[in-house]
Design a protein around this motif. Structure first.
Motif, PDB file in Angstrom:
ATOM      1  N   LEU A  90       0.855  -1.182   0.000  1.00 23.16           N
ATOM      2  CA  LEU A  90       0.000   0.000   0.000  1.00 23.16           C
ATOM      3  C   LEU A  90       0.896   1.238   0.000  1.00 23.16           C
ATOM      4  N   PRO A  91       0.750   2.065  -0.950  1.00 21.05           N
ATOM      5  CA  PRO A  91       1.588   3.277  -0.975  1.00 21.05           C
ATOM      6  C   PRO A  91       1.203   4.255   0.135  1.00 21.05           C
ATOM      7  N   ILE A  92       2.226   4.785   0.834  1.00 25.03           N
ATOM      8  CA  ILE A  92       1.994   5.820   1.837  1.00 25.03           C
ATOM      9  C   ILE A  92       2.192   7.206   1.206  1.00 25.03           C
ATOM     10  N   ASP A  93       3.310   7.353   0.545  1.00 26.99           N
ATOM     11  CA  ASP A  93       3.579   8.553  -0.254  1.00 26.99           C
ATOM     12  C   ASP A  93       4.572   8.166  -1.331  1.00 26.99           C
ATOM     13  N   SER A  94       5.154   9.117  -1.970  1.00 25.56           N
ATOM     14  CA  SER A  94       6.077   8.800  -3.052  1.00 25.56           C
ATOM     15  C   SER A  94       7.379   8.179  -2.584  1.00 25.56           C
ATOM     16  N   GLY A  95       7.665   8.312  -1.277  1.00 24.29           N
ATOM     17  CA  GLY A  95       8.945   7.782  -0.803  1.00 24.29           C
ATOM     18  C   GLY A  95       8.839   6.495  -0.005  1.00 24.29           C
ATOM     19  N   GLN A  96       7.667   6.155   0.505  1.00 17.71           N
ATOM     20  CA  GLN A  96       7.534   4.973   1.358  1.00 17.71           C
ATOM     21  C   GLN A  96       6.328   4.127   0.916  1.00 17.71           C
ATOM     22  N   THR A  97       6.458   2.833   1.168  1.00 19.90           N
ATOM     23  CA  THR A  97       5.389   1.869   0.865  1.00 19.90           C
ATOM     24  C   THR A  97       5.133   1.017   2.107  1.00 19.90           C
ATOM     25  N   LEU A  98       3.871   0.793   2.411  1.00 16.51           N
ATOM     26  CA  LEU A  98       3.490  -0.046   3.563  1.00 16.51           C
ATOM     27  C   LEU A  98       3.218  -1.466   3.091  1.00 16.51           C
ATOM     28  N   LEU A  99       3.931  -2.410   3.703  1.00 17.60           N
ATOM     29  CA  LEU A  99       3.699  -3.829   3.418  1.00 17.60           C
ATOM     30  C   LEU A  99       2.939  -4.464   4.583  1.00 17.60           C
ATOM     31  N   VAL A 100       1.910  -5.222   4.249  1.00 18.11           N
ATOM     32  CA  VAL A 100       1.117  -5.950   5.256  1.00 18.11           C
ATOM     33  C   VAL A 100       1.443  -7.433   5.112  1.00 18.11           C
ATOM     34  N   HIS A 101       2.117  -7.986   6.146  1.00 20.42           N
ATOM     35  CA  HIS A 101       2.510  -9.408   6.118  1.00 20.42           C
ATOM     36  C   HIS A 101       1.480 -10.238   6.906  1.00 20.42           C
ATOM     37  N   PHE A 102       1.122 -11.411   6.369  1.00 20.72           N
ATOM     38  CA  PHE A 102       0.185 -12.332   7.045  1.00 20.72           C
ATOM     39  C   PHE A 102       0.985 -13.489   7.643  1.00 20.72           C
ATOM     40  N   SER A 103       0.955 -13.605   8.962  1.00 21.77           N
ATOM     41  CA  SER A 103       1.680 -14.710   9.605  1.00 21.77           C
ATOM     42  C   SER A 103       0.875 -16.005   9.565  1.00 21.77           C
ATOM     43  N   GLU A 104      -0.455 -15.910   9.543  1.00 20.23           N
ATOM     44  CA  GLU A 104      -1.324 -17.084   9.471  1.00 20.23           C
ATOM     45  C   GLU A 104      -2.435 -16.797   8.483  1.00 20.23           C
ATOM     46  N   ARG A 105      -2.957 -17.853   7.898  1.00 18.12           N
ATOM     47  CA  ARG A 105      -4.075 -17.675   6.985  1.00 18.12           C
ATOM     48  C   ARG A 105      -5.338 -17.324   7.768  1.00 18.12           C
ATOM     49  N   PRO A 106      -6.045 -16.313   7.387  1.00 21.61           N
ATOM     50  CA  PRO A 106      -7.271 -15.955   8.103  1.00 21.61           C
ATOM     51  C   PRO A 106      -8.301 -17.091   8.041  1.00 21.61           C
ATOM     52  N   LEU A 107      -8.916 -17.322   9.161  1.00 20.59           N
ATOM     53  CA  LEU A 107     -10.003 -18.303   9.256  1.00 20.59           C
ATOM     54  C   LEU A 107      -9.607 -19.662   8.679  1.00 20.59           C
ATOM     55  N   SER A 108      -8.496 -20.207   9.157  1.00 17.74           N
ATOM     56  CA  SER A 108      -8.128 -21.557   8.750  1.00 17.74           C
ATOM     57  C   SER A 108      -9.121 -22.549   9.319  1.00 17.74           C
ATOM     58  N   PRO A 109      -9.363 -23.641   8.618  1.00 16.66           N
ATOM     59  CA  PRO A 109     -10.366 -24.615   9.103  1.00 16.66           C
ATOM     60  C   PRO A 109      -9.949 -25.204  10.442  1.00 16.66           C
ATOM     61  N   PRO A 110     -10.918 -25.672  11.244  1.00 19.62           N
ATOM     62  CA  PRO A 110     -10.582 -26.254  12.553  1.00 19.62           C
ATOM     63  C   PRO A 110      -9.752 -27.514  12.385  1.00 19.62           C
ATOM     64  N   PRO A 111      -8.943 -27.848  13.386  1.00 21.18           N
ATOM     65  CA  PRO A 111      -8.108 -29.056  13.287  1.00 21.18           C
ATOM     66  C   PRO A 111      -8.955 -30.319  13.209  1.00 21.18           C
ATOM     67  N   LEU A 112      -8.341 -31.408  12.705  1.00 22.43           N
ATOM     68  CA  LEU A 112      -9.071 -32.668  12.568  1.00 22.43           C
ATOM     69  C   LEU A 112      -9.541 -33.208  13.908  1.00 22.43           C
ATOM     70  N   SER A 113      -8.764 -32.955  14.961  1.00 20.17           N
ATOM     71  CA  SER A 113      -9.158 -33.464  16.283  1.00 20.17           C
ATOM     72  C   SER A 113     -10.515 -32.919  16.711  1.00 20.17           C
ATOM     73  N   THR A 114     -10.798 -31.662  16.335  1.00 23.14           N
ATOM     74  CA  THR A 114     -12.108 -31.091  16.678  1.00 23.14           C
ATOM     75  C   THR A 114     -13.229 -31.831  15.952  1.00 23.14           C
ATOM     76  N   GLY A 115     -13.010 -32.122  14.663  1.00 24.43           N
ATOM     77  CA  GLY A 115     -14.025 -32.868  13.904  1.00 24.43           C
ATOM     78  C   GLY A 115     -14.237 -34.267  14.438  1.00 24.43           C
ATOM     79  N   PHE A 116     -13.127 -34.935  14.790  1.00 26.42           N
ATOM     80  CA  PHE A 116     -13.252 -36.290  15.335  1.00 26.42           C
ATOM     81  C   PHE A 116     -13.946 -36.280  16.694  1.00 26.42           C
ATOM     82  N   ALA A 117     -13.631 -35.294  17.518  1.00 27.97           N
ATOM     83  CA  ALA A 117     -14.289 -35.209  18.829  1.00 27.97           C
ATOM     84  C   ALA A 117     -15.786 -34.981  18.657  1.00 27.97           C
ATOM     85  N   TYR A 118     -16.139 -34.126  17.701  1.00 23.74           N
ATOM     86  CA  TYR A 118     -17.560 -33.885  17.439  1.00 23.74           C
ATOM     87  C   TYR A 118     -18.263 -35.163  16.993  1.00 23.74           C
TER      88      TYR A 118
END
Length: 452
Positions: free
Chosen positions: A130-158
């Protein structure tokens, strides 16, 4: 005794079908709900993230360029972080769905005049530029995928909790549904042992009460048929006794001396056959009151009677348990087995024991035994094996049939098996008495310990 097992097997199959069908439907529904929920949640998450990132972009633009870097740590959201770089990012355009979807959401909020580019340094690690101005740019890093599916253990427990709940409900429902069938099976077994067993209760659902009425009607019809058969045989026996008595008198008084014994023997054989037929008809049900019997003294007394008659007979084993039985009918059944033992095996041994809640009476002989394929057929009425068809050992072929009928009427049975080497064992099994004497309020009482 096979019908209840068949019903239990039917219950297990119905329960298994219900559980599998319910679990399958619930699993499909669970996966569908997760997919819809994830799609809706992802849309809401992107809307929130786009608003948040737009706010951070505007906030950094409002700051002097030298102060922007100091705010980045405070603006870190955990699952996505910010980075300022000088100039524009040189990373290739990103095709990761989460980055592109978030970019589209931000464009929709900020308008087409805002240049937002989804970039990727590594395909699995998307970030936004995302551009801030002509001299700087803002980068947005994702450490985890948003809304990842629940783990298999949750499905098996259900699914595990679901299976347990469905099994409990299915077990209760199947038990309630098949209980009338089990009662019908128990009543059929009781009818096989005793024609005068109590009738079924004609209550419950329409189908159950209708089946109970049909069963009770069948029981009454069988009782009438057996009673009529017994009455006919009794009448025939009574009507034949008088002419047979006259024939015997005439044979003794008028037949040639050399023919007289043969005539008398034939007449006696006819009388015995008529009596055996009447006894077989009456053995289908017990008309004699039941009493509490101690079989140890009874078998000792029967062995003593056999020895008094000149036969080799011994009783082995101690037995303190008792049965609820009709004394004369039970004695008749055991006497038939003892007579067979001494007739074909020259001696008899009575062995008393208890096994799995039952009294076991084994009557063994030293005879030639019976071919294995004939061990059950010998209980058929009027059946005599070829080896016994002679004047010395032949009979009417009803002794074993009468014995089995009488024992089954007591809730027991008799089986034959050949002994190792030589001999035959007739094994009688009778249920133990379950009530204490004088406790039921009926007319039953303890029989004498000796001969009934």
């Amino acid at each position: 005794m096979k019908l209840p097992r068949v019903m239990r097997s039917l219950s297990a199959r119905v329960m298994l079908i219900l559980v599998l069908a319910t679990v399958f439907i619930q699993a499909v529904s669970f996966i569908a709900v997760l997919a819809v929920s994830a799609r809706q949640g992802r849309a809401q998450m992107y809307a929130f993230m786009s608003a948040d990132v737009s706010f951070v972009q505007r906030f950094l633009r409002s700051l002097p360029a030298d102060q922007r870097a100091t705010w980045l740590q405070s603006l870190d959201r955990g699952y996505y972080a910010f980075e300022l770089i000088q100039g524009a990012s040189s990373a290739p355009r990103c095709t990761h769905p989460h980055a592109t979807e978030l970019a589209e959401s931000m464009r929709a909020r900020a308008g087409s005049d805002l240049a937002i580019v989804a970039l990727c340094a590594v395909p699995d690690q998307p970030f936004l530029s995302l551009p801030i101005d002509s001299g700087q740019t803002l980068l947005v890093h994702f450490s985890e995928r948003p809304l990842s599916p629940p783990p298999l253990s949750t499905g098996f427990a259900y699914l595990a909790v679901l299976c347990l709940a469905v099994m409990l409900v299915a077990w209760f429902a199947v038990r309630q549904t098949t209980r009338p069938l089990l009662h019908l099976a128990d009543a059929a077994d009781a009818l096989g042992r005793d024609l005068h067993a109590p009738p079924l209760a004609e209550d419950g659902p329409v189908e159950v009460s209708r089946a109970a009425r049909a069963f009770n009607a069948m029981q009454r019809a069988i009782q009438r048929h057996v009673a009529e058969r017994t009455e006919i045989l009794a009448a025939i026996s009574h009507d034949l006794k008088t002419p047979l008595t006259r024939l015997r008198l005439r044979a003794e008084n008028h037949a040639p001396p050399e023919q007289r014994p043969r005539f008398v023997a034939d007449i006696d054989a006819m009388s015995a056959m008529i009596q055996d037929g009447l006894d077989y008809a009456e053995s289908a049900s017990l008309r004699e009151p039941r009493q509490r019997l101690n079989l140890g003294p009874l078998c000792e007394a029967m062995a003593e009677d056999m020895r008094d008659a000149g036969h080799d007979c011994r009783c082995q084993g101690q037995l303190e348990a008792s049965v609820q039985a009709a004394p004369r009918a039970l004695r008749r059944a055991l006497q038939n087995l003892l007579d067979n033992a001494v007739r074909y095996g020259q001696r008899a041994r009575i062995r008393l024991d208890e096994d799995d809640g039952q009294i076991v009476i084994g009557i063994e002989d030293d005879g030639p035994g019976i071919p294995p394929d004939q061990l059950e057929r010998v209980f058929d009425p009027f059946l005599r094996l070829e080896m016994s068809r002679n004047r010395e050992t032949g009979g009417s072929g009803l002794g074993l049939s009468i014995a089995r009928n009488l024992l089954r009427a007591h809730g027991g049975d008799v089986r034959l098996r050949n002994l190792d080497g030589r001999g035959l064992r007739a094994e009688v099994r009778l249920p133990l008495a379950t009530t204490q004497p004088h406790s039921t309020g009926d007319n039953t009482h303890d029989a004498p310990s000796g001969r009934p």
